[in-house]
Every structure is written in structure tokens, then in C-alpha cells.
Design a protein around this motif. Structure first.
Motif, PDB file in Angstrom:
ATOM      1  N   LEU A  97      -6.239   7.199   6.996  1.00 27.62           N
ATOM      2  CA  LEU A  97      -6.352   6.095   6.037  1.00 27.62           C
ATOM      3  C   LEU A  97      -6.223   4.799   6.839  1.00 27.62           C
ATOM      4  CD1 LEU A  97      -6.415   5.086   3.073  1.00 27.62           C
ATOM      5  CD2 LEU A  97      -3.922   5.245   3.077  1.00 27.62           C
ATOM      6  N   THR A  98      -7.308   4.021   6.940  1.00 25.78           N
ATOM      7  CA  THR A  98      -7.289   2.902   7.868  1.00 25.78           C
ATOM      8  C   THR A  98      -8.286   1.814   7.505  1.00 25.78           C
ATOM      9  OG1 THR A  98      -7.641   2.307  10.197  1.00 25.78           O
ATOM     10  CG2 THR A  98      -8.917   4.140   9.317  1.00 25.78           C
ATOM     11  N   ALA A  99      -8.009   0.620   7.986  1.00 27.96           N
ATOM     12  CA  ALA A  99      -8.938  -0.502   7.804  1.00 27.96           C
ATOM     13  C   ALA A  99      -9.976  -0.543   8.913  1.00 27.96           C
ATOM     14  CB  ALA A  99      -8.161  -1.823   7.770  1.00 27.96           C
TER      15      ALA A  99
ATOM     16  N   VAL B 293     -11.595   4.604   4.485  1.00 23.91           N
ATOM     17  CA  VAL B 293     -11.505   3.203   4.898  1.00 23.91           C
ATOM     18  C   VAL B 293     -10.854   2.376   3.787  1.00 23.91           C
ATOM     19  CG1 VAL B 293     -12.807   1.169   5.611  1.00 23.91           C
ATOM     20  CG2 VAL B 293     -13.530   3.434   6.377  1.00 23.91           C
ATOM     21  N   LYS B 294      -9.844   1.598   4.154  1.00 23.08           N
ATOM     22  CA  LYS B 294      -9.195   0.701   3.197  1.00 23.08           C
ATOM     23  C   LYS B 294     -10.055  -0.540   2.948  1.00 23.08           C
ATOM     24  CE  LYS B 294      -5.109   0.811   5.544  1.00 23.08           C
ATOM     25  NZ  LYS B 294      -3.723   0.407   5.838  1.00 23.08           N
TER      26      LYS B 294
ATOM     27  N   ILE C 188       0.843  -1.204   0.000  1.00 21.80           N
ATOM     28  CA  ILE C 188       0.000   0.000   0.000  1.00 21.80           C
ATOM     29  C   ILE C 188       0.876   1.251   0.000  1.00 21.80           C
ATOM     30  CG2 ILE C 188      -1.680   1.343   1.328  1.00 21.80           C
ATOM     31  CD1 ILE C 188      -2.855  -1.290   2.301  1.00 21.80           C
ATOM     32  N   LYS C 189       1.922   1.240   0.825  1.00 25.07           N
ATOM     33  CA  LYS C 189       2.815   2.405   0.899  1.00 25.07           C
ATOM     34  C   LYS C 189       3.470   2.680  -0.453  1.00 25.07           C
ATOM     35  CE  LYS C 189       6.727   2.099   3.143  1.00 25.07           C
ATOM     36  NZ  LYS C 189       7.705   2.020   4.245  1.00 25.07           N
TER      37      LYS C 189
ATOM     38  N   LEU D 117       0.575   3.797  -3.230  1.00 25.67           N
ATOM     39  CA  LEU D 117       0.002   5.124  -3.011  1.00 25.67           C
ATOM     40  C   LEU D 117       1.063   6.217  -3.093  1.00 25.67           C
ATOM     41  CD1 LEU D 117      -2.643   4.475  -0.204  1.00 25.67           C
ATOM     42  CD2 LEU D 117      -2.960   4.595  -2.683  1.00 25.67           C
ATOM     43  N   THR D 118       2.275   5.922  -2.640  1.00 26.17           N
ATOM     44  CA  THR D 118       3.360   6.894  -2.776  1.00 26.17           C
ATOM     45  C   THR D 118       3.619   7.195  -4.245  1.00 26.17           C
ATOM     46  OG1 THR D 118       4.447   6.225  -0.712  1.00 26.17           O
ATOM     47  CG2 THR D 118       5.804   7.332  -2.355  1.00 26.17           C
ATOM     48  N   GLU D 119       3.635   6.154  -5.059  1.00 34.22           N
ATOM     49  CA  GLU D 119       3.881   6.334  -6.489  1.00 34.22           C
ATOM     50  C   GLU D 119       2.782   7.173  -7.139  1.00 34.22           C
ATOM     51  OE1 GLU D 119       4.496   3.648 -10.567  1.00 34.22           O
ATOM     52  OE2 GLU D 119       4.618   2.714  -8.588  1.00 34.22           O
TER      53      GLU D 119
END
Length: 222
Positions: free
Chosen positions: A79-81, A101-102, A13-14, A17-19
Motif C-alpha cells: 500500500l503506497t503512494a 496505490v494511494k 490513514i492508519k 483503514l485499521t477501523e
């Protein structure tokens, strides 16, 4: 260039989303540890933070609390589940600008970032009207006597919705659809938390509670 602090401990995910954020020409500083995020915040300035809640070290909510105490003008997206209502209420009580929500689509996240930055980056724009309550819809900012009320995005959208149809009484469910569309999962009492925070920031009683129904804009103060 817009600078974003990204706290996320899940590698895929990091990375993804960073990209995506970098493709939008955002200057992204990723980290996977809450304590490290706070250390970075003490050394650098950012326009916005995207914070996962469940991370090693201090939680994303603790990082958000640090931001609000040290850099109150900085925007923040959770940003969280975790999609339970108490956690969402706690985040909004700490004045989170949004709660995602993820799993989340990178495109949707970018759109939410764009919306929040349009509001915060436009906060230095002076409204044409200088007396009373004024909503700058382009900048997503509310002013009273030409002073910004420093509303979160959700608070602004709530006030904007009520003010646009001042004759109408909105139920909590209707306000949720206006603010979150269909993205919110949880009890409709989240609106009560937003109203409580909004009333603290408004200089007059602009929001009227209609018992058994919901809320209405109070035109008597305009």
C-alpha cells in the motif's frame, strides 16, 4: 479470526483503514516502523500483511523480503503512494500478492484483502484432479499433480486468463486489463515480470511468447 499486520506511518490513514479492517472482524496489529514490524513478525503469526513502502526504519519492501524468507506462505499487499514501474516490479519480484496505490478507498482495500484471503485460506483444499495442471478458481490456487504452485494472486489471474482462452494470443495491454482492471499505472512490461516469475514456478512450458504480439497458453503440455 484473520490476523493482519498493518504497516503505515501516516496517522490518519492508519487510523481509518485499521477501523475499517476491524469492522470486518479482522484482528489488526498496526505499526508505523519497519524494524518494529519485523520484530512483531518474529513473535507472532499473521495471515496477511498490508505494508506501506515509505516508512521509518526498514522500508515496506524490506519487510516484504523478510516475510518471503521467513514466512513464505503469508500473503502481502503493498500500500503506497509510489506508482513508478521499477518499484512495482521490485514488489512483484518479491512475490507481493497485490500493489495498491494511494489514495485508496477503504472498501476497495477490503475487497482486495477478501480476494487474497479467499485464495490463501483455500490453499489447503485438494483439487479433484490429481494429474497435470489444475486451477481451483474458487480458492485462486493452481496445482500440478496435486501440489500447490504457490502463485501470487496476479500470477494466478495471468495463468487463468491465458488458459481459459488457449487459442487466443493476448497483448500485454489486454492482460493488464484482465489482471488489474484499470488500477495499474505504469509500463505494460510489468506483464513480462509476471510471466518470468510464473515460468519459474510452472513445471512445463505452459506460456508461449508470440513475438511482436504478446503471450499465449501452450496447449501442447496439457
Amino acid at each position: 479470526m484473520v490476523r493482519i499486520l498493518f504497516l503505515e506511518d501516516e496517522p490518519t490513514i492508519k487510523e481509518v483503514l485499521t477501523e475499517y479492517m476491524q469492522l470486518k472482524q479482522y484482528d489488526v496489529t498496526p505499526t508505523e516502523n519497519g524494524e518494529e514490524a519485523i520484530k512483531i513478525l518474529e513473535k507472532q503469526d499473521f495471515d496477511l500483511a498490508v505494508l506501506d513502502i515509505m516508512v521509518p526504519g526498514k522500508s515496506g519492501l524490506e519487510v516484504l523480503s523478510h516475510i518471503r524468507s521467513q514466512k513464505p506462505d503469508m500473503a502481502a499487499i503493498m500500500l503506497t503512494a509510489i506508482d513508478d514501474e521499477p518499484t512495482q516490479v521490485k514488489a512483484f519480484n518479491l512475490f507481493a500478492d497485490d500493489y495498491v496505490v494511494k489514495p485508496v478507498s477503504p472498501i476497495i482495500l477490503l475487497k482486495r484483502i477478501e480476494t487474497i484471503l479467499r485464495r490463501t485460506k483455500g490453499s489447503d483444499k485438494k483439487p479433484a484432479k490429481t494429474d497435470g495442471l489444475y486451477l481451483n478458481e474458487e480458492a485462486y490456487q493452481a496445482f500440478y499433480d496435486n501440489v500447490s504452485l504457490q502463485l501470487t494472486l496476479s500470477e494466478f489471474l495471468l495463468l487463468q486468463t491465458l488458459k481459459k482462452e488457449a487459442h487466443r494470443v493476448f497483448t500485454r495491454e489486454q492482460l493488464i486489463l484482465k489482471i488489474f482492471n484499470e488500477d495499474y499505472i505504469g509500463n505494460d512490461r510489468i506483464i513480462d515480470a509476471h510471466v518470468k516469475n510464473l515460468r519459474k514456478k510452472l513445471p512445463c512450458s505452459y506460456i508461449r511468447t508470440v513475438i511482436g504480439v504478446g503471450y499465449q497458453f501452450n496447449e501442447e503440455n496439457t
